[in-house]
Design a protein around this motif. Structure first.
Motif, PDB file in Angstrom:
ATOM      1  N   LEU A  52      37.497  45.594  31.555  1.00 51.33           N
ATOM      2  CA  LEU A  52      36.390  45.332  30.708  1.00 51.33           C
ATOM      3  C   LEU A  52      35.039  45.671  31.193  1.00 51.33           C
ATOM      4  O   LEU A  52      34.306  45.428  30.351  1.00 51.33           O
ATOM      5  N   GLY A  53      34.822  45.697  32.304  1.00 53.65           N
ATOM      6  CA  GLY A  53      33.679  46.111  33.025  1.00 53.65           C
ATOM      7  C   GLY A  53      33.474  46.612  34.273  1.00 53.65           C
ATOM      8  O   GLY A  53      34.648  46.012  35.129  1.00 53.65           O
ATOM      9  N   PRO A  54      32.742  47.491  34.662  1.00 52.91           N
ATOM     10  CA  PRO A  54      32.543  48.187  36.108  1.00 52.91           C
ATOM     11  C   PRO A  54      32.665  47.149  37.225  1.00 52.91           C
ATOM     12  O   PRO A  54      33.371  47.475  38.296  1.00 52.91           O
ATOM     13  N   ARG A  55      32.254  46.003  36.894  1.00 51.39           N
ATOM     14  CA  ARG A  55      32.156  44.959  38.121  1.00 51.39           C
ATOM     15  C   ARG A  55      32.898  43.779  37.773  1.00 51.39           C
ATOM     16  O   ARG A  55      32.814  42.629  38.352  1.00 51.39           O
ATOM     17  N   GLY A  56      33.935  43.914  36.874  1.00 49.90           N
ATOM     18  CA  GLY A  56      34.721  42.846  36.465  1.00 49.90           C
ATOM     19  C   GLY A  56      35.451  41.952  37.523  1.00 49.90           C
ATOM     20  O   GLY A  56      35.166  40.897  37.477  1.00 49.90           O
ATOM     21  N   ARG A  57      35.959  42.456  38.360  1.00 50.40           N
ATOM     22  CA  ARG A  57      36.671  41.967  39.445  1.00 50.40           C
ATOM     23  C   ARG A  57      35.860  41.213  40.488  1.00 50.40           C
ATOM     24  O   ARG A  57      36.178  40.052  40.966  1.00 50.40           O
ATOM     25  N   GLU A  58      34.575  41.943  40.787  1.00 49.28           N
ATOM     26  CA  GLU A  58      33.635  41.217  41.695  1.00 49.28           C
ATOM     27  C   GLU A  58      33.129  39.888  40.779  1.00 49.28           C
ATOM     28  O   GLU A  58      32.814  38.943  41.427  1.00 49.28           O
ATOM     29  N   ARG A  59      32.783  40.152  39.700  1.00 41.60           N
ATOM     30  CA  ARG A  59      32.431  38.992  39.095  1.00 41.60           C
ATOM     31  C   ARG A  59      33.560  37.856  39.079  1.00 41.60           C
ATOM     32  O   ARG A  59      33.418  36.612  38.837  1.00 41.60           O
ATOM     33  N   GLY A  60      34.813  38.097  38.848  1.00 40.85           N
ATOM     34  CA  GLY A  60      35.893  37.263  38.884  1.00 40.85           C
ATOM     35  C   GLY A  60      35.757  36.543  40.163  1.00 40.85           C
ATOM     36  O   GLY A  60      35.937  35.282  40.473  1.00 40.85           O
ATOM     37  N   LEU A  61      35.363  37.025  41.281  1.00 40.24           N
ATOM     38  CA  LEU A  61      35.379  36.735  42.471  1.00 40.24           C
ATOM     39  C   LEU A  61      34.292  35.502  42.688  1.00 40.24           C
ATOM     40  O   LEU A  61      34.276  34.339  42.964  1.00 40.24           O
ATOM     41  N   LEU A  62      32.947  35.919  42.003  1.00 40.08           N
ATOM     42  CA  LEU A  62      32.006  35.018  41.880  1.00 40.08           C
ATOM     43  C   LEU A  62      32.226  33.692  40.935  1.00 40.08           C
ATOM     44  O   LEU A  62      31.329  32.785  41.008  1.00 40.08           O
ATOM     45  N   ALA A  63      33.245  33.959  40.071  1.00 35.71           N
ATOM     46  CA  ALA A  63      33.346  32.731  39.086  1.00 35.71           C
ATOM     47  C   ALA A  63      34.790  32.018  39.731  1.00 35.71           C
ATOM     48  O   ALA A  63      34.901  31.015  39.011  1.00 35.71           O
TER      49      ALA A  63
END
Ligand code: 5AD
Length: 365
Positions: free
Chosen positions: A284-295
């Motif tokens: 859903l977004g190019p940095r989706g997985r990194e954002r998941g780590l930050l969440a």
């Protein structure tokens, strides 16, 4: 203290608290939610990302889940089952790259040949790694003796998503022969077979409310699970749910945001479990997985399935990572983990502190 601050300070979140968190939209408030979840993650499981090499062993499936691209009734899927030797070669490659554990995922099959096949692969992985490797299975509902055989062969972990804890919603996205109670029984069976148990849900299903998702979080807490894998629902064109969310492009960003909010809520409520930042977020977004780590997530599951099988495993449209798992993309993954200020726990199984506490009998409050 503001309402948000007092919820973020609450030790034992309730449905209403979670509904408030899942309904946040203000960017500054969302950042506060993610930061609070990140602080819990850093304290409880550390700023280390564990990798699981994901092998999609077969797309043959007996189920007709209405959301899933590889449902048995989809005639446009070319079916495959990867030779055991080849799965083992993939697992060895991931092991050599320093991935401390592997996930074998596949469509649901309960035939004897398949049970033997999985048992053989699990045993082979242990032989290859000197019994050091972590093995997770994600192969759906099975009989107790099957779960036991695979456990004896050396699988330590099992992922079985409940998909949603709203029974009516569960019924509406599955067929009549799939039962919610049966799914619960399988989760019990896995626990009694001494697996580390993971479950999860799809986020943003048509008709699903914030209260449903809040109850999903509490279900995972009450079940005392060790691992959580969940991701946004993404429609697949060849399924009955293709148009169930209207124009998906319009709501993609909200779907991603809801996925991140759920990760944060699970981290706040369950604290010391492993939480995967899943491929569906990345879709859903190019940095989706990194954002998941930050969440609040701490696990990545890079797809190491041979690229020639990838097209056959489209659970949803636009599934990314066609070349993921190559050496180059492993380096890229490393860089993106470093970019969020974390390191990769190479050569480690990365068992959740929750499981270790559960086994040693101490509560993780
Ligand atoms: N969108 C998002 N997730 C999906 N899954 C299956 N189909 C979809 C979809 N269209 C998830 C289910 C399943 C896991 C293997 O993939 O949660 O348990």
């Amino acid at each position: 203290m503001s309402v948000l601050a007092s919820i973020l300070n609450t030790q034992h979140l309730g449905v209403d608290d979670l509904v408030t968190l899942l309904s946040l939209e203000d960017p500054a408030e969302l950042e506060r939610l993610y930061a609070a979840a990140y602080a819990v993650k850093a304290r409880e499981v550390g700023k280390v990302v564990y990798l699981r090499g994901l092998v999609e062993v077969t797309n043959v499936c007996v189920c007709e889940c209405r959301y899933c691209g590889i449902r048995a009734g989809n005639p446009d899927v070319e079916r495959y089952t990867i030779e055991a030797e080849e799965v083992l070669a993939g697992a060895r490659w991931a092991w050599d790259q320093g991935f401390g554990s592997t996930v074998l995922q596949g469509g649901e099959r309960c035939d004897g040949a398949f049970i033997d096949y999985v048992e053989g692969i699990v045993a082979g992985m242990h032989e290859m790694s000197g019994r050091e490797i972590g093995v997770t299975l994600s192969l759906g509902e099975q009989r107790e003796d099957t779960y036991r055989r695979w456990r004896r062969a050396g699988a330590q972990r099992y992922l079985l998503r409940i998909e949603t804890t709203n029974r009516e919603l569960f019924a509406s996205i599955h067929t009549d022969d799939q039962s919610f109670d049966q799914r619960l029984e399988c989760l019990d069976r896995l626990r009694s077979c001494d697996y580390q148990v993971g479950t999860g849900v799809m986020i943003g299903l048509p008709g699903q409310t914030a209260a449903d998702l809040a109850r999903d979080v509490l279900f995972m807490r009450d079940r005392d699970v060790d691992m959580v894998g969940m991701g946004p629902f993404i429609p697949h064109q060849d399924t009955p749910m293709a148009d169930s969310l209207g124009d998906f492009e319009q709501i993609k960003d909200r779907q991603l945001e809801l996925g991140l909010k759920m990760i944060a809520c699970v981290r706040l409520a369950l604290r010391d479990v492993n939480i995967a930042s899943t491929t569906a977020l990345q879709a859903l977004g190019p940095r989706g997985r990194e954002r998941g780590l930050l969440a609040g997530a701490n696990i990545l599951m890079p797809n190491v399935t041979d690229t020639r099988f990838r097209r056959g495993y489209q659970l949803y449209d636009g599934k990314p990572g066609l070349d993921e798992g190559s050496e180059a993309s492993c380096r890229a993954l490393e860089r993106s983990v470093e970019a969020v200020g974390e390191t990769i726990g190479y050569h480690r199984r990365g068992t959740s502190p929750h499981y270790r506490r559960r086994k040693s009998g101490s509560k993780s409050e």
